[in-house]
Design a protein around this motif. Structure first.
Motif, PDB file in Angstrom:
ATOM      1  N   SER A  22       0.716  -1.946  -7.712  1.00  0.00           N
ATOM      2  CA  SER A  22       0.787  -1.463  -6.741  1.00  0.00           C
ATOM      3  C   SER A  22      -0.804  -0.873  -6.090  1.00  0.00           C
ATOM      4  N   PRO A  23      -0.716  -0.883  -4.843  1.00  0.00           N
ATOM      5  CA  PRO A  23      -2.073  -0.338  -4.252  1.00  0.00           C
ATOM      6  C   PRO A  23      -2.357   0.989  -4.329  1.00  0.00           C
ATOM      7  N   TYR A  24      -1.211   1.956  -4.620  1.00  0.00           N
ATOM      8  CA  TYR A  24      -1.171   3.411  -4.521  1.00  0.00           C
ATOM      9  C   TYR A  24      -0.185   3.683  -5.800  1.00  0.00           C
ATOM     10  N   VAL A  53       0.229  10.910  -2.762  1.00  0.00           N
ATOM     11  CA  VAL A  53       1.483   9.886  -2.729  1.00  0.00           C
ATOM     12  C   VAL A  53       2.648  10.853  -3.621  1.00  0.00           C
ATOM     13  N   LEU A  56       6.912   5.604  -4.348  1.00  0.00           N
ATOM     14  CA  LEU A  56       6.748   4.215  -3.793  1.00  0.00           C
ATOM     15  C   LEU A  56       8.221   3.691  -3.532  1.00  0.00           C
ATOM     16  N   GLN A  64       9.545  -4.667   2.318  1.00  0.00           N
ATOM     17  CA  GLN A  64       8.524  -4.712   1.201  1.00  0.00           C
ATOM     18  C   GLN A  64       8.582  -5.368   0.109  1.00  0.00           C
ATOM     19  N   ASP A  69       3.593  -4.351  -2.178  1.00  0.00           N
ATOM     20  CA  ASP A  69       3.549  -3.938  -0.771  1.00  0.00           C
ATOM     21  C   ASP A  69       4.913  -2.921  -0.638  1.00  0.00           C
ATOM     22  N   VAL A  72       5.214   3.686   1.166  1.00  0.00           N
ATOM     23  CA  VAL A  72       4.404   5.037   0.103  1.00  0.00           C
ATOM     24  C   VAL A  72       4.706   6.071   0.832  1.00  0.00           C
ATOM     25  N   TRP A  85       3.189   2.291   5.538  1.00  0.00           N
ATOM     26  CA  TRP A  85       2.527   1.088   5.112  1.00  0.00           C
ATOM     27  C   TRP A  85       1.316   1.215   4.164  1.00  0.00           C
ATOM     28  N   LYS A  86       1.303   0.329   3.074  1.00  0.00           N
ATOM     29  CA  LYS A  86      -0.163   0.478   2.582  1.00  0.00           C
ATOM     30  C   LYS A  86      -1.186   0.541   3.456  1.00  0.00           C
ATOM     31  N   GLU A  87      -1.180  -0.438   4.702  1.00  0.00           N
ATOM     32  CA  GLU A  87      -2.297  -0.632   5.508  1.00  0.00           C
ATOM     33  C   GLU A  87      -2.615   0.744   6.457  1.00  0.00           C
TER      34      GLU A  87
END
Length: 95
Positions: A22-24, A53, A56, A64, A69, A72, A85-87
Motif C-alpha cells: 500500500s502507498p500509505y 492515516v 485503509l 479500489q 489503490d 485512505v 484517493w492515494k493521488e
C-alpha cells in the motif's frame, strides 16, 4: 464539514494494520495535495491540510484495488476525518 464515510458506506471494512504494497500505512503523516473527483466530493477546501492515516479501505465499492489503490481514511489536524484517493495525498512521515 467532513462526512464520516466509514459510517455511510455499506460494506466498508477499514484496515487499521499495515498492508504490504500500500502507498500509505496507518499512522503515516500526510498532506492533502489535490482533489481529483470534485464532481462526487469536492475536497478542494482541504488542500494543504495535514493529518495522519487512520485506516485503509478496499471494500466500499469505489473501485479500489488491493493492495496498491485503497481509499485512505485520514484524521485531519482539526480532529475531523475524511477519505481520500492515494493521488490526493503526499506522504510526509512514515509511521
Amino acid at each position: 464539514m467532513a462526512v464520516d464515510y466509514l459510517n455511510t458506506m455499506p460494506g466498508a471494512r477499514p484496515v487499521r494494520d499495515p498492508v504490504p504494497g500500500s502507498p500509505y500505512q496507518p499512522g503515516d503523516a500526510v498532506t492533502v495535495t489535490s482533489a481529483v473527483d470534485v464532481e462526487v466530493r469536492d475536497l478542494r477546501h482541504l488542500v494543504g491540510r495535514c493529518g495522519r492515516v487512520q485506516y485503509l479501505e478496499y471494500s466500499c465499492g469505489c473501485g479500489q484495488s488491493y493492495p496498491a489503490d485503497p481509499m485512505v481514511g485520514v484524521l485531519l489536524d482539526d480532529g475531523t476525518s475524511e477519505e481520500f484517493w492515494k493521488e490526493e495525498l503526499k506522504l510526509e512521515e512514515q509511521r
